[in-house]
Each structure stands twice: as structure tokens, then as C-alpha cells.
Design a protein around this motif. Sequence first.
Motif, PDB file in Angstrom:
ATOM      1  N   HIS A  33       0.744  -1.382   0.007  1.00 55.92           N
ATOM      2  CA  HIS A  33       0.159  -0.014  -0.035  1.00 55.92           C
ATOM      3  C   HIS A  33       0.777   1.408  -0.031  1.00 55.92           C
ATOM      4  CE1 HIS A  33       0.638  -0.382   4.388  1.00 55.92           C
ATOM      5  NE2 HIS A  33       0.385   1.013   4.424  1.00 55.92           N
ATOM      6  N   GLU A  34       2.106   1.084   0.402  1.00 59.22           N
ATOM      7  CA  GLU A  34       3.005   2.338   0.214  1.00 59.22           C
ATOM      8  C   GLU A  34       3.771   2.513  -1.004  1.00 59.22           C
ATOM      9  OE1 GLU A  34       4.157   2.971   4.965  1.00 59.22           O
ATOM     10  OE2 GLU A  34       5.699   1.751   3.714  1.00 59.22           O
ATOM     11  N   HIS A  37       3.253   5.425  -3.325  1.00 61.25           N
ATOM     12  CA  HIS A  37       3.465   6.690  -2.484  1.00 61.25           C
ATOM     13  C   HIS A  37       5.009   6.935  -2.427  1.00 61.25           C
ATOM     14  CE1 HIS A  37      -0.561   8.075  -1.652  1.00 61.25           C
ATOM     15  NE2 HIS A  37      -0.867   6.910  -1.695  1.00 61.25           N
ATOM     16  N   ARG A  47       5.275  14.160   0.246  1.00 59.65           N
ATOM     17  CA  ARG A  47       4.649  13.263   0.857  1.00 59.65           C
ATOM     18  C   ARG A  47       3.197  13.602   1.410  1.00 59.65           C
ATOM     19  NH1 ARG A  47       5.740   8.541   5.281  1.00 59.65           N
ATOM     20  NH2 ARG A  47       3.878   7.179   4.838  1.00 59.65           N
ATOM     21  N   SER A  53      -6.295  13.075   4.292  1.00 62.31           N
ATOM     22  CA  SER A  53      -6.392  12.457   2.968  1.00 62.31           C
ATOM     23  C   SER A  53      -6.989  10.917   2.969  1.00 62.31           C
ATOM     24  CB  SER A  53      -5.085  12.633   2.443  1.00 62.31           C
ATOM     25  OG  SER A  53      -4.217  11.816   3.096  1.00 62.31           O
ATOM     26  N   TYR A  55      -5.319   8.596   1.796  1.00 62.82           N
ATOM     27  CA  TYR A  55      -4.159   7.644   2.413  1.00 62.82           C
ATOM     28  C   TYR A  55      -4.032   7.488   3.814  1.00 62.82           C
ATOM     29  CZ  TYR A  55       0.589   5.960   3.116  1.00 62.82           C
ATOM     30  OH  TYR A  55       1.717   5.282   3.368  1.00 62.82           O
ATOM     31  N   TRP A  56      -4.131   8.501   4.632  1.00 56.71           N
ATOM     32  CA  TRP A  56      -4.071   8.601   6.074  1.00 56.71           C
ATOM     33  C   TRP A  56      -5.472   8.333   6.655  1.00 56.71           C
ATOM     34  CZ3 TRP A  56       0.424   7.843   8.249  1.00 56.71           C
ATOM     35  CH2 TRP A  56       1.601   8.302   7.824  1.00 56.71           C
TER      36      TRP A  56
END
Length: 175
Positions: A33-34, A37, A47, A53, A55-56
Motif C-alpha cells: 500500500h506504500e 507513495h 509526501r 487524505s 491515504y491517512w
Amino acid sequence: MSQSDVPSFDDLLDSATESALHLEMRDQYAVSHENEHFRIWKETGERPTDPDSPYWRAWVSLVRRTVARGVPVRRVRIVSEPVTEYIRYEYAGTPVNLAAGEQVRWLARRRASDIALPGNDFWLIDGRLIRWNHFTGDGRSAGGEMCDDPATAKLCATAFEAAWERATPHSDYKV
């Protein structure tokens, strides 16, 4: 307990009533998943740091509700110095961990030489339940495993606290 008994991180942290401790000891992770990014960060140096967001959002929500119940979430990262490119990427995202309510410290590996450390990264929940995080040699996730052995939990708690005491708070650590 076996790999089939591994709860989600939501279930794991939602079950915590006293503490959630996370010890990371690798200099490189390659969790799927990273990947994108990390690639973008390497190209641009940027980043995502917006806690809301996509992502977070899920992680921040989980940590916030855990901390809101009065359960401290602490993380120690044991790292080689000079740090790897991946650790610089992790460092760049740590302000989001802090904004969510995590406490994060960094420990230079050379300062951890005399600490009896378990062989794998782990989460220790309430001083009694361990979620081992297994990784392949190149840093890909190899799954988790649960352990509730009291002697092993004591080893993890002792290792974490020894590392925590020596570690530098994120605000004072420079990569």
C-alpha cells in the motif's frame, strides 16, 4: 494462536484498554500500500501529510479513537544511521502519526546493542497480547501472527520500554 487468528488493526487497537506499543526495527519496508507513495516521494520529495487524505484517513481515525479512550499509542523506530531513503520517507510522514495522537521516538541502532530485542517488529496490546509483523528479506509483508504467551509479552514490554527510554522524541530527531 495462529496466522488465521490475526485480527485487523482496527479490531486490535479497538480492543486495547491500557496501551498500544509498536516497535519497528527494519531500515526498509516494501509494503504494497506504500509502493506508489514511496515512488512519488523519491521523485518529488513530497509526501501526503493531510491526516484526512484518503491515504491517512483510516489510520488517523483508528489512532484518534484509541487515544480518545485514554489508551496511549507509542511507537519506537530503531534505525541504522545514516538512515536509509525509506526511513527518510517514514520520517516525512511522521507528523501525521503525531497529529493522530501517537507518540513517536527514534533510536539509533548503535544505541540499542545491549537491549534484548525480539526478532520481529511487533504491536503489544495491554502488555499481554502481541501481534508479530513478519517481513520478507526485501521488506514485503509476510503476514502477522498473534501470541499471548506471558513470558514473550514480558520480553516485548521490557524491550519496548528500554528502547523508549533511550530513544529521541520525533521533535528532536533529525534525519
